[in-house]
Design an enzyme around this catalytic site. Structure first.
Site, PDB file in Angstrom:
ATOM      1  N   CYS A 128       0.828  -1.207   0.000  1.00 55.09           N
ATOM      2  CA  CYS A 128       0.000   0.000   0.000  1.00 55.09           C
ATOM      3  C   CYS A 128       0.863   1.258   0.000  1.00 55.09           C
ATOM      4  O   CYS A 128       2.009   1.257   0.447  1.00 55.09           O
ATOM      5  CB  CYS A 128      -0.947  -0.012   1.201  1.00 55.09           C
ATOM      6  SG  CYS A 128      -2.235   1.259   1.053  1.00 55.09           S
ATOM      7  N   ASP A 129       0.243   2.337  -0.428  1.00 51.97           N
ATOM      8  CA  ASP A 129       0.873   3.606  -0.797  1.00 51.97           C
ATOM      9  C   ASP A 129       2.157   3.975  -0.052  1.00 51.97           C
ATOM     10  O   ASP A 129       3.236   4.020  -0.616  1.00 51.97           O
ATOM     11  CB  ASP A 129      -0.131   4.741  -0.592  1.00 51.97           C
ATOM     12  CG  ASP A 129      -1.350   4.592  -1.481  1.00 51.97           C
ATOM     13  OD1 ASP A 129      -1.456   3.557  -2.164  1.00 51.97           O
ATOM     14  OD2 ASP A 129      -2.197   5.484  -1.488  1.00 51.97           O
ATOM     15  N   CYS A 202      -4.524  -0.825  -5.052  1.00 51.52           N
ATOM     16  CA  CYS A 202      -5.459  -0.160  -5.968  1.00 51.52           C
ATOM     17  C   CYS A 202      -4.962  -0.208  -7.408  1.00 51.52           C
ATOM     18  O   CYS A 202      -3.782   0.024  -7.682  1.00 51.52           O
ATOM     19  CB  CYS A 202      -5.672   1.280  -5.546  1.00 51.52           C
ATOM     20  SG  CYS A 202      -6.442   1.459  -3.927  1.00 51.52           S
ATOM     21  N   SER A 478      -5.147  11.859  -3.053  1.00 51.49           N
ATOM     22  CA  SER A 478      -4.910  10.472  -3.428  1.00 51.49           C
ATOM     23  C   SER A 478      -4.419  10.433  -4.861  1.00 51.49           C
ATOM     24  O   SER A 478      -4.758  11.292  -5.684  1.00 51.49           O
ATOM     25  CB  SER A 478      -6.207   9.680  -3.303  1.00 51.49           C
ATOM     26  OG  SER A 478      -6.104   8.450  -3.971  1.00 51.49           O
TER      27      SER A 478
END
Length: 575
Positions: A128-129, A202, A478
């Site tokens: 994740c990010d 994502c 985001s």
């Protein structure tokens, strides 16, 4: 790989060699290691596995595969986990304050684990990010031989005959709240069950996939290792190869700072712009550079962006998802056409032990795929991300222009102190076409934590107003955000920056073509307002967020929390 290792220069000698280390070795015997295992290099295999979100659930499997590669190459792996805060879950509420903070704490916890146990090398597996830059920051800080491995993207969901991502759900919330006929409660409930079909980060060119591309472009990850989606079990082959690769790096003593030079950071920024990547890269690249003594702040990032054509047709500004990008040839295919046009430095070293140009020798650009355009015939001539400077942002700001038709916007400010107030106005449609929505006191110190604004921007887009208003903030967006959205405005409101002094009705002008962002106030008017201004007292007087607010620096330098290379008095790898 060597059957016997000389540990005289390796950190693990401090816990494995000589009679005084008998107590230490007894612990290793307790875990089933043999005498031969203890004499090998110790490789920390760090993963950000957790069950917070699908971004991270495939990481443990891949970490185990990394360990198999380390063992096959005559090393001893030592697996450990660190934290992750997943933005999709943290988004739109107080949890988002923890997101950016987690990046530096990931780097810190990896550093502490490696230092505390004297490991010789590091393979970092992240999904994740913020976990991607956090892991790479630790590599550059420690400067032990290191390889990065992305855990992979999620497969696209399928809804009403179209590929969808979590962004479609966020935007559907806006349409639903606006009472639009296209998104009933029932349709929203059906969409949320189909948008995210399994493991992986994502699926668009949001922050996770952007930083995965960075890991390859900057040379810390094996070529094409970020391409396969997380559910594909053949991703494990890249994990094994990463374990084998780090053992070669130990043997040759090739370290992250040998790889991540100024030219390598330029390559990374160019790949971000070419893919229409996340504006968050403008925070993370300076933060990574801060760890290794490379001067590379927002202005340097923006200079690289300015000369880069936008060539990857990826969501949110384009049409395809990460799976499509990988199938089209991924980062190597992208870099092949950039290299052919002289846009990247081919002489940068990578974890393969070869240069970028050498890694790309056998790559042939495929004109039949539809995702990556030739750099000679780009989607647009300028990159997908642009830096802005002016009277409203003396330290700079950032905007993603990929997919935007209009690059200029002028309108009256509608000022909100915090995202919640703006989201409420958007939800109630209490704004009008032509407004410049200003969300302030969301910067690194003022938030604290520099929250992302996806809930608000997605709601605006869901109401079909994405190209009819602009939004500016000293917080972040985001990677999934689209529309005319300007983030990282600095100095932030909490530091008395101009964004903290503007009032509703002030006229703001943004020109993403010229790279400017200004407010129509005279210096005397600004000074009069400054004399009346005082910083806000945040709701966080103790705990990790208070600590972050005290330590964190400005966004244009990466919002970092320690002195970095400039304060360094020794390098861990040489202890």
């Amino acid at each position: 790989m060597s059957k016997t290792w000389d540990k005289s220069r390796l950190p693990s000698r401090h816990v494995t060699e000589g009679p005084a280390r008998s107590p230490h070795r007894s612990y290793y015997y307790a875990m089933g290691l043999s005498t031969a295992d203890i004499k090998k290099p110790f490789v920390g295999v760090a993963s950000c596995w957790n069950e917070a979100a699908p971004c991270n659930t495939a990481l443990m499997r891949q970490a185990h595969a990394v360990s198999e590669g380390v063992k096959a190459a005559n090393g001893t792996p030592r697996e450990f986990c660190t934290i992750t805060v997943t933005d999709g879950i943290a988004m739109g509420h107080e949890g988002m304050r923890s997101s950016l903070v987690s990046r530096d704490w990931i780097a810190d916890t990896v550093e502490l684990t490696i230092r505390g146990h004297s490991y010789d090398a590091l393979v970092g597996v992240a999904g994740c990010d913020k976990s991607l830059p956090g892991m790479m920051m630790a590599m550059l800080r420690l400067n032990v031989p290191s390889v990065f491995l992305y855990g992979g993207s999620i497969m696209p969901g399928r809804f009403e005959g179209k590929d969808v991502t979590v962004l479609d759900v966020f935007e559907a919330v806006g349409a639903n709240a606006a009472g639009m006929n296209t998104m009933s409660d029932e349709k929203l409930a059906a969409l949320e069950k189909l948008a995210c079909p399994g493991e992986g980060a994502c699926g668009g060119q949001f922050t996770a996939n952007t930083m995965a591309c960075v890991s390859e472009a900057i040379g810390l990850a094996l070529p094409l290792s970020s391409a396969l989606p997380a559910p594909y079990l053949n991703r494990d082959e890249y994990a094994v190869a990463s374990g084998e690769a780090v053992m070669r790096l130990i043997a040759t003593n090739l370290r992250p700072r040998d790889i991540c030079t100024r030219k390598a950071f330029e390559n990374a920024a160019i790949v971000v712009a070419a893919t229409g990547g996340s504006t968050n890269a403008a925070l993370h690249l300076p933060a990574m550079a801060h760890e290794c003594g490379v001067a590379f702040d927002l202005k340097d990032v923006a200079e690289a962006f300015a000369k880069t054509p936008y060539i990857a047709d990826l969501k949110p500004g384009g049409n395809y998802v990460a799976k499509d990008f990988g199938e089209a040839g991924g980062v190597p295919m992208l870099m092949k056409t950039l290299l052919a046009e002289g846009l990247i430095h081919g002489d940068c070293m990578t974890v393969t032990g070869k240069t970028i140009a050498e890694n790309l020798e056998d790559v042939v650009f495929d004109p039949t795929q539809k995702v990556i355009y030739p750099a000679s015939a780009p989607i647009t001539k300028t990159g997908g991300v642009v830096g802005l400077w002016g009277s409203l942002a003396p330290e700079g700001a950032i905007v993603k222009v990929a997919g935007l038709e209009k690059l200029q916007f002028t309108g009256p400010a509608r000022v909100f102190d915090g995202e919640e107030a703006c989201f409420a106005a958007v939800e109630n449609r209490d704004y009008k076409e032509g407004d410049v929505l200003v969300i302030r006191y969301e910067g690194p110190k003022g938030g604290p934590g520099m929250r992302e604004m996806l809930s608000t921007t997605a709601a605006i887009y869901g109401q079909s107003m994405g190209d009819r208003v602009a939004l500016i903030t000293d917080g972040r967006f985001s990677g999934a955000t689209r529309g005319f959205c300007v983030g990282h405005v600095g100095p932030e409101a909490q530091e008395g920056g101009p964004i903290g002094l503007i009032e509703t009705g002030d006229i703001i002008s943004i020109d993403a073509e010229k790279g400017t962002i200004d407010i129509r106030l005279t210096p005397a008017e600004m000074q009069a307002r400054r004399q009346k201004w005082s910083p806000r007292v945040t709701a966080y007087g103790s705990g990790v967020l208070a600590k972050f607010a005290k330590l964190v620096g400005p966004a244009h330098k990466g919002a970092v929390t320690h002195e970095g290379y400039d304060g360094e008095r020794h390098i861990y790898a040489d202890i």
